[in-house]
Motif scaffolding. Sequence first.
Motif, PDB file in Angstrom:
ATOM      1  N   THR A 178       0.813  -1.220   0.000  1.00  0.00           N
ATOM      2  CA  THR A 178       0.000   0.000   0.000  1.00  0.00           C
ATOM      3  C   THR A 178       0.845   1.268   0.000  1.00  0.00           C
ATOM      4  N   TRP A 179       2.136   1.174  -0.243  1.00  0.00           N
ATOM      5  CA  TRP A 179       3.042   2.315  -0.371  1.00  0.00           C
ATOM      6  C   TRP A 179       2.948   3.238   0.844  1.00  0.00           C
ATOM      7  N   PRO A 180       3.415   2.783   2.013  1.00  0.00           N
ATOM      8  CA  PRO A 180       3.381   3.652   3.187  1.00  0.00           C
ATOM      9  C   PRO A 180       4.454   4.720   3.200  1.00  0.00           C
ATOM     10  N   MET A 181       5.415   4.641   2.296  1.00  0.00           N
ATOM     11  CA  MET A 181       6.518   5.597   2.256  1.00  0.00           C
ATOM     12  C   MET A 181       7.004   5.721   0.818  1.00  0.00           C
ATOM     13  N   PRO A 182       7.850   6.695   0.520  1.00  0.00           N
ATOM     14  CA  PRO A 182       8.359   6.832  -0.853  1.00  0.00           C
ATOM     15  C   PRO A 182       9.066   5.569  -1.330  1.00  0.00           C
ATOM     16  N   PRO A 183       8.996   5.279  -2.621  1.00  0.00           N
ATOM     17  CA  PRO A 183       9.604   4.039  -3.131  1.00  0.00           C
ATOM     18  C   PRO A 183      11.093   3.931  -2.849  1.00  0.00           C
ATOM     19  N   ALA A 184      11.819   5.052  -2.874  1.00  0.00           N
ATOM     20  CA  ALA A 184      13.259   5.001  -2.599  1.00  0.00           C
ATOM     21  C   ALA A 184      13.534   4.552  -1.172  1.00  0.00           C
ATOM     22  N   MET A 185      12.663   4.904  -0.249  1.00  0.00           N
ATOM     23  CA  MET A 185      12.829   4.474   1.136  1.00  0.00           C
ATOM     24  C   MET A 185      12.359   3.042   1.331  1.00  0.00           C
ATOM     25  N   ALA A 186      11.243   2.679   0.688  1.00  0.00           N
ATOM     26  CA  ALA A 186      10.721   1.315   0.833  1.00  0.00           C
ATOM     27  C   ALA A 186      11.659   0.286   0.222  1.00  0.00           C
ATOM     28  N   GLY A 187      12.445   0.686  -0.791  1.00  0.00           N
ATOM     29  CA  GLY A 187      13.374  -0.252  -1.407  1.00  0.00           C
ATOM     30  C   GLY A 187      14.513  -0.671  -0.503  1.00  0.00           C
ATOM     31  N   MET A 188      14.714   0.033   0.605  1.00  0.00           N
ATOM     32  CA  MET A 188      15.786  -0.301   1.540  1.00  0.00           C
ATOM     33  C   MET A 188      15.317  -1.222   2.658  1.00  0.00           C
ATOM     34  N   LEU A 189      14.041  -1.625   2.635  1.00  0.00           N
ATOM     35  CA  LEU A 189      13.466  -2.417   3.716  1.00  0.00           C
ATOM     36  C   LEU A 189      12.932  -3.738   3.187  1.00  0.00           C
ATOM     37  N   GLU A 213      17.603   2.898  13.167  1.00  0.00           N
ATOM     38  CA  GLU A 213      18.992   2.945  12.701  1.00  0.00           C
ATOM     39  C   GLU A 213      19.140   3.864  11.494  1.00  0.00           C
ATOM     40  N   LEU A 214      18.129   3.869  10.623  1.00  0.00           N
ATOM     41  CA  LEU A 214      18.153   4.756   9.461  1.00  0.00           C
ATOM     42  C   LEU A 214      17.762   6.190   9.820  1.00  0.00           C
ATOM     43  N   ARG A 215      17.399   6.424  11.082  1.00  0.00           N
ATOM     44  CA  ARG A 215      17.026   7.749  11.585  1.00  0.00           C
ATOM     45  C   ARG A 215      15.772   8.282  10.889  1.00  0.00           C
ATOM     46  N   TRP A 216      14.834   7.375  10.651  1.00  0.00           N
ATOM     47  CA  TRP A 216      13.540   7.774  10.096  1.00  0.00           C
ATOM     48  C   TRP A 216      12.502   7.930  11.200  1.00  0.00           C
ATOM     49  N   ILE A 217      12.717   7.248  12.337  1.00  0.00           N
ATOM     50  CA  ILE A 217      11.798   7.354  13.464  1.00  0.00           C
ATOM     51  C   ILE A 217      12.602   7.598  14.731  1.00  0.00           C
ATOM     52  N   ASP A 218      11.923   8.108  15.743  1.00  0.00           N
ATOM     53  CA  ASP A 218      12.512   8.313  17.060  1.00  0.00           C
ATOM     54  C   ASP A 218      11.676   7.520  18.059  1.00  0.00           C
ATOM     55  N   VAL A 219      12.313   6.597  18.759  1.00  0.00           N
ATOM     56  CA  VAL A 219      11.619   5.704  19.700  1.00  0.00           C
ATOM     57  C   VAL A 219      11.879   6.208  21.107  1.00  0.00           C
ATOM     58  N   ASP A 220      10.811   6.547  21.808  1.00  0.00           N
ATOM     59  CA  ASP A 220      10.894   7.014  23.189  1.00  0.00           C
ATOM     60  C   ASP A 220      10.475   5.881  24.116  1.00  0.00           C
TER      61      ASP A 220
END
Length: 198
Positions: free
Chosen positions: A54-65, A113-120
């Motif tokens: 469902t494309w939750p993020m840009p394709p360039a970012m999704a291709g790394m996961l 690790e990719l610094r896309w999210i911040d976990v508190d």
Amino acid sequence: MAGYESGEITTAAARPDKNRFRRERFQGRFARPRPQRSPDRERSIQRRRTLAATWPMPPAMAGMLTTSQVAYARIVADEVKRNGDCRLTLDEIAARGGMCRKTAKRAQDRLAELRWIDVDHRPVKGRKHLPNVVRVVSSEWATWIKMGPKPRPIGGHLCPTTENQSSKTFNVAAAERPQGALEGVRRRSRAPTGPWRR
């Protein structure tokens, strides 16, 4: 011994231990938990792939996961779209995404690790910890989530869809057409055209 050998003294059969299975089931308070297993593995795989498609993020970012990591990103993106951050537990995310808790934890660590999210992390001394607060810190991903479609309930999970997409889970009412509209279009299409028309 002479009485047992002659058969004068009979021995009673041993009684079954009713608590044996209970003791085997309960292995202590600090026993290692049983591994999480999906009751329907094929359905879990299908749900995970559907969320990832469902494309939750840009394709360039999704291709790394991986597929599981993109499915985790889908659930986080839906919560961020609705509430501004994600406060679901790893068990809830794993159940919605059709994966185990360890896979959800690895996906969370990968995005951090990719610094896309911040976990508190919110530990509580002497009690069960509060759920982690996950915030999207990637500006590109945050823009993608903001401009994306509004989440809609599909299969117990909020999944964004386009306005013209139909599904069996949606309550789509049939469009009402006036009677004779289609027949009028057919008559006009069959009517002769040209200089010979009277």
